[in-house]
Scaffold this motif. Sequence first.
Motif, PDB file in Angstrom:
ATOM      1  N   SER A 188       1.745  12.593  -3.294  1.00  0.00           N
ATOM      2  CA  SER A 188       2.119  12.335  -4.006  1.00  0.00           C
ATOM      3  C   SER A 188       0.824  11.077  -4.052  1.00  0.00           C
ATOM      4  CB  SER A 188       2.889  10.931  -3.259  1.00  0.00           C
ATOM      5  OG  SER A 188       1.930  10.654  -2.307  1.00  0.00           O
ATOM      6  N   GLY A 189      -0.222  11.590  -3.264  1.00  0.00           N
ATOM      7  CA  GLY A 189      -1.835  11.203  -3.649  1.00  0.00           C
ATOM      8  C   GLY A 189      -2.320  10.214  -2.760  1.00  0.00           C
ATOM      9  N   ASP A 215      -1.015  -3.399   1.391  1.00  0.00           N
ATOM     10  CA  ASP A 215      -0.467  -3.545   0.653  1.00  0.00           C
ATOM     11  C   ASP A 215       1.238  -3.767   0.445  1.00  0.00           C
ATOM     12  OD1 ASP A 215      -2.964  -5.807   0.526  1.00  0.00           O
ATOM     13  OD2 ASP A 215      -3.281  -3.853  -0.967  1.00  0.00           O
ATOM     14  N   VAL A 216       1.013  -2.588   0.158  1.00  0.00           N
ATOM     15  CA  VAL A 216       2.114  -1.821  -0.379  1.00  0.00           C
ATOM     16  C   VAL A 216       2.776  -0.408   0.683  1.00  0.00           C
ATOM     17  CG1 VAL A 216       4.122  -0.345  -2.202  1.00  0.00           C
ATOM     18  CG2 VAL A 216       1.935  -1.963  -2.790  1.00  0.00           C
ATOM     19  N   GLY A 228       5.837   8.221  -8.866  1.00  0.00           N
ATOM     20  CA  GLY A 228       6.108   7.778 -10.307  1.00  0.00           C
ATOM     21  C   GLY A 228       6.880   7.090  -9.983  1.00  0.00           C
ATOM     22  N   SER A 229       7.411   6.577  -8.795  1.00  0.00           N
ATOM     23  CA  SER A 229       7.858   5.487  -7.726  1.00  0.00           C
ATOM     24  C   SER A 229       7.388   4.429  -7.720  1.00  0.00           C
ATOM     25  CB  SER A 229       8.769   5.840  -7.182  1.00  0.00           C
ATOM     26  OG  SER A 229       9.916   7.081  -7.390  1.00  0.00           O
ATOM     27  N   VAL A 230       6.078   5.001  -7.304  1.00  0.00           N
ATOM     28  CA  VAL A 230       5.023   3.539  -6.648  1.00  0.00           C
ATOM     29  C   VAL A 230       5.137   3.487  -7.689  1.00  0.00           C
ATOM     30  CG1 VAL A 230       2.695   3.651  -5.780  1.00  0.00           C
ATOM     31  CG2 VAL A 230       4.394   4.182  -4.379  1.00  0.00           C
ATOM     32  N   GLN A 231       4.019   3.654  -9.242  1.00  0.00           N
ATOM     33  CA  GLN A 231       3.775   3.133 -10.462  1.00  0.00           C
ATOM     34  C   GLN A 231       4.668   2.441 -10.657  1.00  0.00           C
ATOM     35  OE1 GLN A 231       0.891   4.025 -10.914  1.00  0.00           O
ATOM     36  NE2 GLN A 231       0.568   3.032 -12.714  1.00  0.00           N
ATOM     37  N   TYR A 286      11.954  -4.649  -4.138  1.00  0.00           N
ATOM     38  CA  TYR A 286      13.118  -3.809  -2.693  1.00  0.00           C
ATOM     39  C   TYR A 286      12.702  -2.473  -3.936  1.00  0.00           C
ATOM     40  CZ  TYR A 286      15.313  -0.464  -0.118  1.00  0.00           C
ATOM     41  OH  TYR A 286      15.872  -0.093   0.666  1.00  0.00           O
ATOM     42  N   LEU A 287      11.548  -1.550  -3.921  1.00  0.00           N
ATOM     43  CA  LEU A 287      12.167  -0.226  -5.019  1.00  0.00           C
ATOM     44  C   LEU A 287      12.807   1.282  -4.321  1.00  0.00           C
ATOM     45  CD1 LEU A 287      10.255   0.703  -8.620  1.00  0.00           C
ATOM     46  CD2 LEU A 287      10.741   2.596  -6.028  1.00  0.00           C
TER      47      LEU A 287
END
Length: 241
Positions: free
Chosen positions: A41-42, A91-92, A110-113, A124-125
């Motif tokens: 994910s980096g 923060d996240v 991609g979902s974090v982006q 909440y994702l």
Amino acid sequence: MKKVGIISQARMTSTRLPGKVLLPVGGHPLLQYHVERVQQSGLSLYLATTTNATDDLIANFASARQLPCTRGDEHDVLARYQQCAAAHDLDVIVRVTSDCPLLDGKLIAGSVQAYIQATDERLYLSNVLERTFPRGLDFEVFSRELLEEAFLHATLPADREHVTPYIHQNRSGQVHFQHIMRRADRSAYRLTVDTTEDFELIRRLIEDYGAANLTTDELIELLNQHPELVALNAHIEQKKL
């Protein structure tokens, strides 16, 4: 810029398959596959384990790989997450669990982006509430604000042990939701390790099919093409919260 960190909970005392995260597959412990795939994910990865002597093995694993490791109460996993997030000023937070050796780091990235672009501290994702992905590819993304709120106000034992129920059950009444979903539902597939049957499937996928190098879509297509593999753990029921 938001500081984003993936926190993975890990312990050796699983009730159905003790020591599962360090079981060897293809010459490496399962936890090694989990770490390497999540790191794709980096994003920075942090392990959250317990203060139990049995979990010295987890801490040693982390130390040998220069992974930050937070240790706390075995049953209050929510406190472990809060402690880790505070220690590293996150923060996240992305929550994952270490019994998922085939998590897709690029899917997480991609979902974090998408989460960052939403600019919503109350969001909440996840791909777990409206479930279409196989079990074992689970992740949840939420803010430090929501984590701290849960830490301060969650009182039910299940809320403390499972980290996010206070958030995703919207106990505050102020949480917003975004669901990451696939067009084709493959939620019946199990790519998590909780039993000997789960472990046998993961072992065969990694050793015989190179699953550690496959994307989510490739993993799902592999299972689509091999119903005999799916059958290995199709009867296993997920533990209830």
